[in-house]
Design a protein around this motif. Structure first.
Motif, PDB file in Angstrom:
ATOM      1  N   GLU A 315      28.198   7.079  -5.204  1.00 56.86           N
ATOM      2  CA  GLU A 315      29.520   7.543  -4.056  1.00 56.86           C
ATOM      3  C   GLU A 315      28.934   7.826  -3.114  1.00 56.86           C
ATOM      4  N   LEU A 316      27.403   8.710  -3.139  1.00 55.14           N
ATOM      5  CA  LEU A 316      26.768   9.188  -1.574  1.00 55.14           C
ATOM      6  C   LEU A 316      26.278   8.715  -1.030  1.00 55.14           C
ATOM      7  N   LEU A 317      26.165   7.609  -1.575  1.00 53.45           N
ATOM      8  CA  LEU A 317      25.097   6.474  -0.491  1.00 53.45           C
ATOM      9  C   LEU A 317      26.392   5.542   0.025  1.00 53.45           C
ATOM     10  N   GLY A 318      27.263   5.642   0.136  1.00 52.31           N
ATOM     11  CA  GLY A 318      28.726   4.517   0.494  1.00 52.31           C
ATOM     12  C   GLY A 318      28.230   3.267   0.503  1.00 52.31           C
ATOM     13  N   GLY A 319      27.450   2.769   0.071  1.00 49.67           N
ATOM     14  CA  GLY A 319      27.252   1.377   0.339  1.00 49.67           C
ATOM     15  C   GLY A 319      26.052   1.271   1.136  1.00 49.67           C
ATOM     16  N   GLU A 320      25.534   1.808   1.604  1.00 49.08           N
ATOM     17  CA  GLU A 320      24.993   2.224   2.950  1.00 49.08           C
ATOM     18  C   GLU A 320      23.555   2.291   2.956  1.00 49.08           C
ATOM     19  N   PHE A 321      23.277   2.992   1.543  1.00 50.67           N
ATOM     20  CA  PHE A 321      21.698   3.279   0.834  1.00 50.67           C
ATOM     21  C   PHE A 321      21.461   2.656   0.073  1.00 50.67           C
ATOM     22  N   THR A 322      20.241   2.726   0.286  1.00 50.81           N
ATOM     23  CA  THR A 322      19.363   2.234  -1.477  1.00 50.81           C
ATOM     24  C   THR A 322      18.992   3.043  -1.827  1.00 50.81           C
ATOM     25  N   HIS A 323      19.091   3.653  -3.204  1.00 45.09           N
ATOM     26  CA  HIS A 323      18.076   5.141  -3.642  1.00 45.09           C
ATOM     27  C   HIS A 323      16.486   5.085  -4.374  1.00 45.09           C
ATOM     28  N   LEU A 324      16.348   3.168  -4.046  1.00 50.15           N
ATOM     29  CA  LEU A 324      15.196   2.950  -4.411  1.00 50.15           C
ATOM     30  C   LEU A 324      13.713   2.704  -3.219  1.00 50.15           C
ATOM     31  N   GLU A 325      12.630   2.726  -2.994  1.00 50.22           N
ATOM     32  CA  GLU A 325      11.393   3.145  -1.981  1.00 50.22           C
ATOM     33  C   GLU A 325      10.806   2.220  -2.081  1.00 50.22           C
ATOM     34  N   PHE A 326      10.843   1.169  -0.692  1.00 47.40           N
ATOM     35  CA  PHE A 326       9.862   0.200  -0.801  1.00 47.40           C
ATOM     36  C   PHE A 326       9.192   0.306   0.123  1.00 47.40           C
ATOM     37  N   PRO A 327       7.796  -0.570   0.321  1.00 50.75           N
ATOM     38  CA  PRO A 327       7.009  -0.330   1.550  1.00 50.75           C
ATOM     39  C   PRO A 327       7.047  -0.320   2.689  1.00 50.75           C
ATOM     40  N   ARG A 328       8.044  -1.260   2.908  1.00 53.27           N
ATOM     41  CA  ARG A 328       8.532  -1.406   4.360  1.00 53.27           C
ATOM     42  C   ARG A 328       9.843  -2.040   4.059  1.00 53.27           C
ATOM     43  N   ARG A 329      10.478  -2.014   4.892  1.00 53.10           N
ATOM     44  CA  ARG A 329      12.708  -2.684   5.114  1.00 53.10           C
ATOM     45  C   ARG A 329      12.414  -3.970   4.796  1.00 53.10           C
ATOM     46  N   ILE A 330      12.658  -4.903   3.487  1.00 54.74           N
ATOM     47  CA  ILE A 330      13.233  -5.786   3.272  1.00 54.74           C
ATOM     48  C   ILE A 330      14.208  -6.898   4.075  1.00 54.74           C
ATOM     49  N   GLN A 331      13.881  -7.971   4.770  1.00 56.41           N
ATOM     50  CA  GLN A 331      14.250  -9.038   5.470  1.00 56.41           C
ATOM     51  C   GLN A 331      14.675  -9.384   4.549  1.00 56.41           C
ATOM     52  N   PRO A 332      16.346 -10.279   4.817  1.00 52.16           N
ATOM     53  CA  PRO A 332      17.153 -11.246   4.540  1.00 52.16           C
ATOM     54  C   PRO A 332      16.307 -12.507   3.264  1.00 52.16           C
ATOM     55  N   LYS A 333      15.007 -12.894   4.490  1.00 58.53           N
ATOM     56  CA  LYS A 333      14.105 -14.287   3.766  1.00 58.53           C
ATOM     57  C   LYS A 333      13.799 -13.947   2.300  1.00 58.53           C
ATOM     58  N   GLU A 334      13.518 -12.712   2.196  1.00 54.76           N
ATOM     59  CA  GLU A 334      12.653 -12.413   0.618  1.00 54.76           C
ATOM     60  C   GLU A 334      13.961 -11.871  -0.369  1.00 54.76           C
ATOM     61  N   LEU A 335      14.867 -12.323  -0.296  1.00 59.17           N
ATOM     62  CA  LEU A 335      15.882 -12.460  -1.425  1.00 59.17           C
ATOM     63  C   LEU A 335      15.260 -12.979  -1.729  1.00 59.17           C
ATOM     64  N   GLY A 336      14.709 -12.461  -3.534  1.00 62.58           N
ATOM     65  CA  GLY A 336      14.276 -13.574  -4.690  1.00 62.58           C
ATOM     66  C   GLY A 336      12.551 -13.111  -5.209  1.00 62.58           C
ATOM     67  N   GLN A 337      11.851 -12.472  -3.664  1.00 60.05           N
ATOM     68  CA  GLN A 337      10.943 -12.737  -3.942  1.00 60.05           C
ATOM     69  C   GLN A 337      10.555 -11.487  -4.760  1.00 60.05           C
ATOM     70  N   ARG A 338       9.546 -11.005  -4.987  1.00 61.55           N
ATOM     71  CA  ARG A 338       8.964  -9.895  -5.914  1.00 61.55           C
ATOM     72  C   ARG A 338       8.543  -9.007  -5.112  1.00 61.55           C
ATOM     73  N   MET A 339       8.385  -7.627  -4.767  1.00 62.01           N
ATOM     74  CA  MET A 339       7.804  -7.221  -3.869  1.00 62.01           C
ATOM     75  C   MET A 339       7.792  -5.521  -3.911  1.00 62.01           C
ATOM     76  N   LEU A 340       6.676  -4.458  -3.883  1.00 66.20           N
ATOM     77  CA  LEU A 340       6.596  -3.008  -4.773  1.00 66.20           C
ATOM     78  C   LEU A 340       7.820  -2.443  -4.360  1.00 66.20           C
ATOM     79  N   TYR A 341       8.007  -1.238  -5.120  1.00 64.19           N
ATOM     80  CA  TYR A 341       8.983   0.007  -5.170  1.00 64.19           C
ATOM     81  C   TYR A 341       8.536   0.653  -6.115  1.00 64.19           C
ATOM     82  N   ARG A 342       9.446   2.016  -6.095  1.00 66.21           N
ATOM     83  CA  ARG A 342       9.354   2.978  -6.610  1.00 66.21           C
ATOM     84  C   ARG A 342      10.883   3.523  -6.847  1.00 66.21           C
TER      85      ARG A 342
END
Length: 470
Positions: A315-342
Motif C-alpha cells: 500500500e505504500l507504493l500506491g499502485g504507482e511503483f513496483t518493488h522489483l528492480e529491472f536493468p532498465r524501464r520496461i516497455q509495454p511491448k515487452e509484456l510476456g517476454q523474460r527480462m532480468l530482475y532482482r
C-alpha cells in the motif's frame, strides 16, 4: 599551489589521541544545560537582511530572516551576506580570536553552486554536561557535579528541500542525547555489568509483581551480555528517533521545512561514537592509515531494505511503483517476454516473465549519484522530510526513509596516536570531489601542539577548502 590544497578539509576536523582537556579550560564553550520543556532558540549568526529601501514581499523577508549560520563562525551581518553569495562563494571558517573550539576543532564551509537559494547545511560543536536523573536504587540523590558526565559533541547536518530541519537538528539533537544519557550516568560509572531492569517508581503503572506473566525459564538458557558501550549506542539511536518525532510534531508551527542528513560524533569516557544517517562520511587518519567510521546510505546501498518494505507493505507504493528492480524501464511491448530482475532477497540477477504490474515505475531507480527512491530523493536515512511527496502525487516518501543512524565506536585507549592523527567529517559535497586518500594527503605535517603532542588536532584552512569546493 601545493599550499592551497594542503591544509583543511571541508567541514569538521577534530583529533583523536589522548583524553581531551578538562571542561573548565578557557578554550571550551560552556557546558550545555539540561533539556528544557520548550528549548529556547540558540544564538546564531544574525539573519541576513533585505537591502535597504527594497520592497520585498512579507514572505520573502520571512524566508531571509530564517537564514543563519553556525554560532561559532561569529559572522557579522556583512559576513553573513558574503556567506550567502553564490557568485563569490566565500569560504567561511571560525575567526582567529585565540578562543579555540574543543579539541582545536577546525571547520570550513562554502555555499553550494546555486543548488538552493541559501546554504541549507548546519553544524554544531558543544561540550555537554549530563546530570544523573536518580540512582539505580530509585532513591533521589542530591545534585552533584562530580556525579555527572561530560561528553563532547560534533555534528554536521546536510539540509535539502529547505534549511529548517538542519537548523532544528543543530540546536536540539545534542540535547536529546543528553536527555537519553541521564538514566545511564550512574550505570556508566560503575564497572559492573549494566542491570537488566531499572526499578520503577513506586505506585507507577507496571510496578506490581509481574511474575505471573513470565513463561518457563527453560527457554532462557543464558543471559545476553549487554555492554556499557551498547547503552550509549542505544541512547544515540533513541535521540535520533526523538528528534525526528519532534520535527514531525512541530513542522507546521515552527516551519521545519525539508530534511537533513545527520553525521554526529560523541566523545564519552574514552570512546568516540560516530553516528551517521545519510550520505555524509567520517574517517580517522591514524599513523597514516585511513579508518572508515561510517558508510553512506543511498538508494543503492539500501536497495534490499527498501524493496522488502515495499514487498511487505504494498500500500505504500500506491499502485504507482513496483518493488522489483529491472536493468532498465520496461516497455509495454515487452509484456510476456523474460527480462532480468532482482527482488528484496537477491544480490544477483535472474529472469522472470514480464507482467502488467512490472510496467510500474521501480521503487529504486538509477545508479550512483543519480539513484533515487520513488524518483525523488537520493538519500535513504536522515531527519525530517515529513512533508515530502512523490512529484505530481500525494504519495508520501517518508515511510521509506529511516531516521536511525548507524553508530560505529572507536576506543581511543586501545591505540597509540601521533600528532598528525585526525578525525575528518564531511558532507557529500566534499566526498563528491575528493577521495579519502586525497584528504589524507592534504593533512598537516604536525599538530598545533608540536612534536610529542598526544592529540594533534589541526584547523582547516580556507585555502584548502577553496581547492576542494569544485
Amino acid at each position: 599551489m601545493l599550499n592551497r590544497v594542503r591544509s583543511a578539509v571541508a567541514h569538521l576536523v577534530s583529533s583523536g589521541g589522548a583524553p581531551p582537556p578538562s571542561p573548565k579550560s578557557p578554550d571550551l564553550p560552556k557546558a550545555t544545560s539540561a533539556l528544557p520543556a520548550a528549548p529556547p532558540e540558540a544564538p546564531r549568526s544574525p539573519p541576513a537582511r533585505a537591502e535597504r529601501g527594497s520592497a520585498a514581499p512579507a514572505k520573502t523577508v520571512e524566508a531571509r530572516a530564517s537564514f543563519s549560520r553556525p554560532t561559532f563562525l561569529q559572522l557579522s551581518p556583512g559576513g553573513l551576506r558574503r556567506a550567502d553569495d553564490h557568485a563569490g562563494r566565500a569560504v567561511q571558517s571560525p575567526p582567529d580570536t585565540g578562543r579555540r573550539l574543543p579539541w582545536s576543532t577546525g571547520y570550513a564551509e562554502v555555499i553550494n553552486a546555486g543548488k538552493s537559494r541559501h546554504n541549507e547545511d548546519q553544524a554544531c560543536c558543544e561540550v555537554v554536561y549530563v546530570e544523573g536523573r536518580k540512582s539505580v536504587s530509585g532513591a533521589p540523590r542530591e545534585p552533584s557535579r562530580g556525579q555527572g558526565l561530560c561528553f563532547y559533541y560534533w555534528g554536521l547536518f546536510d539540509g535539502h528541500a529547505g534549511g529548517g530541519a538542519a537548523e532544528m537538528a543543530s540546536r536540539l539533537l545534542h540535547r536529546h542525547i543528553q536527555e537519553q544519557l541521564k538514566d545511564l550516568v550512574e550505570i556508566l560509572q560503575d564497572p559492573s555489568p549494566p542491570p537488566l531492569c531499572l526499578p520503577s517508581t513506586p505506585g507507577a503503572p507496571g510496578s506490581s509483581d509481574p511474575s505471573h506473566l513470565v513463561g518457563p525459564q527453560s527457554c532462557w538458557s543464558s543471559q545476553k551480555e549487554v555492554t556499557h558501550e551498547s547503552l550509549v549506542v542505544g541512547a544515540i539511536e533513541n535521540a535520533f528517533q526523538l528528534m525526528d518525532e519532534q520535527m514531525a510534531r512541530e513542522r507546521r508551527g515552527h516551519q521545519v521545512e525539508g530534511g537533513c542528513c545527520a553525521l554526529v560524533v560523541v566523545y564519552l569516557l574514552g570512546k568516540v561514537y560516530v553516528a551517521n544517517a545519510g550520505d555524509s562520511r567520517a574517517i580517522i587518519v591514524r599513523n597514516g592509515e585511513i579508518i572508515p567510521m561510517s558508510r553512506e546510505f543511498t538508494p543503492e546501498t539500501e536497495r534490499q531494505r527498501l524493496q522488502l518494505l515495499g514487498f511487505l507493505k504494498p500500500e505504500l507504493l500506491g499502485g504507482e511503483f513496483t518493488h522489483l528492480e529491472f536493468p532498465r524501464r520496461i516497455q509495454p511491448k515487452e509484456l510476456g517476454q523474460r527480462m532480468l530482475y532482482r527482488d528484496q532477497n537477491m544480490t544477483g540477477w535472474a529472469y522472470k516473465k514480464i507482467e502488467l504490474e512490472d510496467l510500474r515505475f521501480p521503487l529504486v531507480c538509477g545508479e550512483g549519484k543519480k539513484a533515487r527512491v520513488m524518483a525523488t530523493i537520493g538519500v535513504t536515512r536522515g531527519l525530517g522530510d515529513h512533508n515530502l511527496r512523490v512529484c505530481s502525487s500525494t504519495l508520501p516518501i517518508k515511510p521509506f526513509l529511516s531516521c536511525f543512524p548507524e553508530v560505529r565506536v572507536y576506543d581511543l585507549t586501545q591505540y597509540e596516536h601521533c600528532p598528525d592523527d585526525v578525525l575528518v567529517l564531511g558532507t557529500d559535497g566534499l566526498w563528491d570531489v575528493t577521495s579519502d586518500c586525497e584528504v589524507h594527503s592534504s593533512g598537516p605535517s604536525s599538530g598545533p601542539g608540536g612534536p610529542g603532542h598526544p592529540s594533534g588536532p589541526w584547523l582547516a584552512s580556507p585555502q584548502q577548502q577553496a581547492g576542494f569546493r569544485g
